[in-house]
Design an enzyme around this catalytic site. Structure first.
Site, PDB file in Angstrom:
ATOM      1  N   GLN A  17      42.719  44.190  38.319  1.00 30.01           N
ATOM      2  CA  GLN A  17      43.689  44.676  37.333  1.00 30.01           C
ATOM      3  C   GLN A  17      43.295  44.247  35.932  1.00 30.01           C
ATOM      4  OE1 GLN A  17      47.544  44.518  38.959  1.00 30.01           O
ATOM      5  NE2 GLN A  17      48.597  45.004  37.076  1.00 30.01           N
ATOM      6  N   GLN A  53      45.762  36.181  50.206  1.00 29.60           N
ATOM      7  CA  GLN A  53      45.263  36.450  48.851  1.00 29.60           C
ATOM      8  C   GLN A  53      46.393  36.654  47.843  1.00 29.60           C
ATOM      9  OE1 GLN A  53      44.731  39.959  47.020  1.00 29.60           O
ATOM     10  NE2 GLN A  53      42.504  40.083  47.211  1.00 29.60           N
ATOM     11  N   ARG A 106      51.669  46.933  47.392  1.00 30.53           N
ATOM     12  CA  ARG A 106      51.319  45.605  46.879  1.00 30.53           C
ATOM     13  C   ARG A 106      51.796  45.452  45.437  1.00 30.53           C
ATOM     14  NH1 ARG A 106      46.546  43.374  44.313  1.00 30.53           N
ATOM     15  NH2 ARG A 106      45.955  41.302  45.105  1.00 30.53           N
ATOM     16  N   SER A 151      40.487  40.445  43.335  1.00 28.74           N
ATOM     17  CA  SER A 151      41.913  40.670  43.591  1.00 28.74           C
ATOM     18  C   SER A 151      42.118  42.041  44.243  1.00 28.74           C
ATOM     19  CB  SER A 151      42.711  40.517  42.295  1.00 28.74           C
ATOM     20  OG  SER A 151      44.103  40.501  42.561  1.00 28.74           O
ATOM     21  N   LEU A 152      42.784  42.996  43.565  1.00 28.30           N
ATOM     22  CA  LEU A 152      42.967  44.313  44.188  1.00 28.30           C
ATOM     23  C   LEU A 152      41.620  44.941  44.529  1.00 28.30           C
ATOM     24  CD1 LEU A 152      42.484  47.315  42.619  1.00 28.30           C
ATOM     25  CD2 LEU A 152      43.915  46.165  40.953  1.00 28.30           C
ATOM     26  N   HIS A 186      48.948  35.629  42.182  1.00 33.63           N
ATOM     27  CA  HIS A 186      48.108  34.623  42.859  1.00 33.63           C
ATOM     28  C   HIS A 186      48.632  33.200  42.674  1.00 33.63           C
ATOM     29  CE1 HIS A 186      45.252  37.684  43.944  1.00 33.63           C
ATOM     30  NE2 HIS A 186      45.188  38.087  42.694  1.00 33.63           N
TER      31      HIS A 186
END
Length: 311
Positions: free
Chosen positions: A9, A252, A119, A94-95, A203
């Site tokens: 992101q 995660q 998500r 991440s994503l 996170h």
């Protein structure tokens, strides 16, 4: 050896994917599949905005994934490239880990889009707007960042969210603690601390409600063994077992993105070439982590043609 890597992101921008879609029917096909899976015209939002809507987590996450997979689809269909032939590993930030799993065939495109939409919604809903924050600590390694987070916590959540590279660590948690961390960062050896323009504290343990949502969503999702090993964010190690993949994706949500260690581990495993698909955020990080590695950022048709000539 070569790794294909996928951005997270923050790499979204109005206009993303437009030139690629104009140049290739295979890119248009990807964007159409994602729109259909989500029941929304995400591609129009990607190309026309408004930026405020594209930046919303639930839109940005599937948009960044779709853009990267469109690049890969053009490489595969027009360039005759097979990911499993040209990449020894995949990884994403991440994503981007979802994008990597999609690229490696562990998740199909429609499932990936729906999971990322869910998500994004779950992460946004986990913490009321204004109660959480994130900050980038520049000129700080993980040890310094941990000391800053510990000193600023004062009983609130304040943890390392992203260990990006030797000079950039992101912390996440309760707004008060993050603001205290920004105020004391220089005293603890950081060059600079910057509050990030994010809508939620990703996170960190405050994301547990989102992790619970994703545990349910992933439990119902079809996951296959990937065609090439995927380096997981929370372990910085390759994973191939679908059961483990699901568990690590849940972890995660609240866990640290160990990007620096992931790149180091791939480099030590023999990866000399890192190819970032759909962005140009990770390549500079890779150069700071493994200066002797080569990097390429592949976004448009010219980049794709250059990569095809190099492969």
């Amino acid at each position: 050896m070569r790794a294909f890597i996928f951005p997270g992101q923050g790499s979204q921008a109005v206009g993303m994917g437009r030139a690629l879609a104009e140049a290739s029917p295979y890119a248009r096909e990807v964007f159409g599949e994602v729109d259909e899976a989500l029941g929304q015209n995400l591609f129009r939002l990607m190309t026309e905005g408004p930026e405020s809507d594209l930046t919303l987590t639930e839109n940005a996450q599937p948009a960044i994934m779709a853009n990267a997979i469109a690049v890969l689809r053009v490489l595969e269909k027009e360039g005759g490239v097979t990911l499993s032939d040209k990449a020894d590993f995949v990884a994403g930030h991440s994503l981007g880990e979802y994008t990597a799993l999609c690229a490696a065939g562990a998740l199909d495109l429609a499932t990936t889009a729906r999971l990322l939409k869910r998500r994004g919604q779950a992460m946004q809903a986990a913490v009321p707007v204004g109660e959480g924050a994130m900050a980038a600590l520049l000129g700080a390694d993980r040890e310094k960042a941990q000391a800053i987070a510990d000193a600023a916590a004062e009983g609130d959540v304040c943890t390392i969210a992203n260990d990006n590279d030797p000079s950039q660590v992101v912390i996440s948690g309760a707004r008060g603690a993050i603001e205290r961390a920004v105020a004391i960062a220089k005293d603890h050896g950081a060059k600079r601390a910057v509050l990030l323009p994010v809508s939620a504290p990703f996170h960190c343990p405050l994301m547990q409600p989102a992790a619970d949502v994703m545990e349910q969503a992933l439990g119902a999702a079809p996951v296959q063994a990937p065609l090439v090993p995927v380096y997981a964010n929370v372990t910085a190690a390759p994973v191939a077992d679908p059961v483990v993949i699901r568990a690590l994706l849940v972890e995660q949500v609240t866990g640290m993105v160990r990007w620096r260690e992931s790149v180091l581990a791939m480099h030590e495993a023999g990866v000399a070439h890192f190819v970032e698909l759909g962005g140009k955020v990770l390549s500079p990080m890779v150069k700071r982590i493994a200066p002797d590695a080569t990097t390429a950022s592949i976004i448009g048709m010219d980049d794709i043609e250059a990569l095809l000539n190099a492969l």
